[in-house]
Write a protein that holds these residues in place. Structure first.
Motif, PDB file in Angstrom:
ATOM      1  N   ALA A  23     -32.354 -25.617  71.723  1.00 55.33           N
ATOM      2  CA  ALA A  23     -31.007 -26.202  71.740  1.00 55.33           C
ATOM      3  C   ALA A  23     -29.924 -25.135  71.918  1.00 55.33           C
ATOM      4  O   ALA A  23     -28.737 -25.437  71.819  1.00 55.33           O
ATOM      5  CB  ALA A  23     -30.764 -26.980  70.450  1.00 55.33           C
ATOM      6  N   GLY A  24     -30.339 -23.876  72.152  1.00 55.46           N
ATOM      7  CA  GLY A  24     -29.382 -22.810  72.380  1.00 55.46           C
ATOM      8  C   GLY A  24     -28.911 -22.103  71.119  1.00 55.46           C
ATOM      9  O   GLY A  24     -27.890 -21.418  71.124  1.00 55.46           O
ATOM     10  N   ASP A  25     -29.661 -22.260  70.045  1.00 53.65           N
ATOM     11  CA  ASP A  25     -29.291 -21.648  68.775  1.00 53.65           C
ATOM     12  C   ASP A  25     -30.296 -20.567  68.393  1.00 53.65           C
ATOM     13  O   ASP A  25     -31.300 -20.368  69.072  1.00 53.65           O
ATOM     14  CB  ASP A  25     -29.239 -22.721  67.680  1.00 53.65           C
ATOM     15  N   GLU A  26     -30.012 -19.873  67.301  1.00 51.82           N
ATOM     16  CA  GLU A  26     -30.945 -18.865  66.795  1.00 51.82           C
ATOM     17  C   GLU A  26     -32.146 -19.566  66.171  1.00 51.82           C
ATOM     18  O   GLU A  26     -32.005 -20.613  65.533  1.00 51.82           O
ATOM     19  CB  GLU A  26     -30.243 -17.973  65.780  1.00 51.82           C
ATOM     20  N   ASN A  45     -31.224 -23.907  62.321  1.00 51.85           N
ATOM     21  CA  ASN A  45     -29.978 -23.154  62.493  1.00 51.85           C
ATOM     22  C   ASN A  45     -29.017 -23.926  63.384  1.00 51.85           C
ATOM     23  O   ASN A  45     -29.427 -24.567  64.355  1.00 51.85           O
ATOM     24  CB  ASN A  45     -30.284 -21.787  63.127  1.00 51.85           C
ATOM     25  N   ARG A  46     -27.725 -23.836  63.047  1.00 54.37           N
ATOM     26  CA  ARG A  46     -26.683 -24.510  63.817  1.00 54.37           C
ATOM     27  C   ARG A  46     -25.467 -23.595  63.983  1.00 54.37           C
ATOM     28  O   ARG A  46     -24.335 -24.053  63.981  1.00 54.37           O
ATOM     29  CB  ARG A  46     -26.292 -25.823  63.135  1.00 54.37           C
ATOM     30  N   VAL A  47     -25.716 -22.294  64.132  1.00 57.11           N
ATOM     31  CA  VAL A  47     -24.623 -21.320  64.225  1.00 57.11           C
ATOM     32  C   VAL A  47     -24.019 -21.232  65.622  1.00 57.11           C
ATOM     33  O   VAL A  47     -22.950 -20.655  65.790  1.00 57.11           O
ATOM     34  CB  VAL A  47     -25.064 -19.912  63.754  1.00 57.11           C
ATOM     35  N   ALA A  48     -24.667 -21.799  66.617  1.00 53.20           N
ATOM     36  CA  ALA A  48     -24.173 -21.691  67.993  1.00 53.20           C
ATOM     37  C   ALA A  48     -22.781 -22.295  68.165  1.00 53.20           C
ATOM     38  O   ALA A  48     -22.049 -21.910  69.066  1.00 53.20           O
ATOM     39  CB  ALA A  48     -25.148 -22.343  68.970  1.00 53.20           C
ATOM     40  N   GLY A  49     -22.401 -23.194  67.272  1.00 50.94           N
ATOM     41  CA  GLY A  49     -21.076 -23.806  67.348  1.00 50.94           C
ATOM     42  C   GLY A  49     -19.962 -22.897  66.874  1.00 50.94           C
ATOM     43  O   GLY A  49     -18.790 -23.254  66.950  1.00 50.94           O
ATOM     44  N   GLY A  50     -20.303 -21.706  66.361  1.00 52.80           N
ATOM     45  CA  GLY A  50     -19.291 -20.742  65.957  1.00 52.80           C
ATOM     46  C   GLY A  50     -19.187 -20.502  64.467  1.00 52.80           C
ATOM     47  O   GLY A  50     -18.526 -19.560  64.026  1.00 52.80           O
ATOM     48  N   ASP A  51     -19.822 -21.344  63.643  1.00 57.64           N
ATOM     49  CA  ASP A  51     -19.803 -21.154  62.190  1.00 57.64           C
ATOM     50  C   ASP A  51     -21.086 -20.444  61.781  1.00 57.64           C
ATOM     51  O   ASP A  51     -22.153 -21.048  61.706  1.00 57.64           O
ATOM     52  CB  ASP A  51     -19.678 -22.499  61.479  1.00 57.64           C
ATOM     53  N   ALA A  52     -20.976 -19.154  61.507  1.00 64.58           N
ATOM     54  CA  ALA A  52     -22.152 -18.333  61.197  1.00 64.58           C
ATOM     55  C   ALA A  52     -22.776 -18.658  59.845  1.00 64.58           C
ATOM     56  O   ALA A  52     -23.814 -18.098  59.499  1.00 64.58           O
ATOM     57  CB  ALA A  52     -21.784 -16.851  61.263  1.00 64.58           C
TER      58      ALA A  52
END
Length: 158
Positions: A23-26, A45-52
């Motif tokens: 999905a393009g995330d780590e 992980n869902r950090v790809a949206g900008g919230d680390a």
């Protein structure tokens, strides 16, 4: 020592990590298993949206704090594709969750990223036991750790 049940939950974590990468995330995935052996919550992980801070282990801690009694939290196990970062280890400790079982360690990840030429992140990768010394920890899981390594290679080498 890891059991067959532990390894089955870790395989699900690697599946979630693969889903994150696709999905393009780590590539990180985690599962919360209650004291009765039931999967209570899982995430990736869902950090790809900008919230680390959108790590699955942190999401598990927040979910558990809202939905489980202190006794059930302490008797639960968190399975994860990679050992908790310090932020997630602290959340785990503060919420009072039980055992952590991981497929790959922070030390392994640090070595793999160095081999790939990836610069260190903004937070030192401390072992869970240095951040939350009262938490029981098991891992890495031979074989599954190599699958996690391959996911990180895919992320950084394409």
């Amino acid at each position: 020592m890891l059991t067959d049940v532990d390894r089955a939950h870790l395989r699900r974590c690697v599946e979630l990590a693969t889903e994150a990468l696709d999905a393009g995330d780590e590539p990180f995935g985690s599962v919360l298993v209650g004291p009765d052996g039931t999967v209570r919550f899982e995430d990736r992980n869902r950090v790809a949206g900008g919230d680390a801070t959108q790590h699955p282990e942190f999401a598990i801690a927040r979910w558990a704090a809202t939905h489980l009694s202190p006794g059930d939290r302490a008797a639960s196990t968190v399975y994860t594709s990679g050992e908790h970062c310090p932020m997630c280890a602290a959340a785990h400790g503060w919420v009072g969750l039980g055992r952590i079982v991981y497929a790959s360690s922070s030390a392994q990840l640090t070595g793999w990223l160095a081999e790939l030429g990836v610069p260190p992140g903004p937070v030192r990768p401390l072992p869970v036991t240095e951040v939350a010394p009262g938490v029981a920890v098991d891992g890495p899981a031979r074989g599954l750790d190599e699958q996690v390594r391959e996911l990180h290679r895919r992320l950084h080498r394409g």
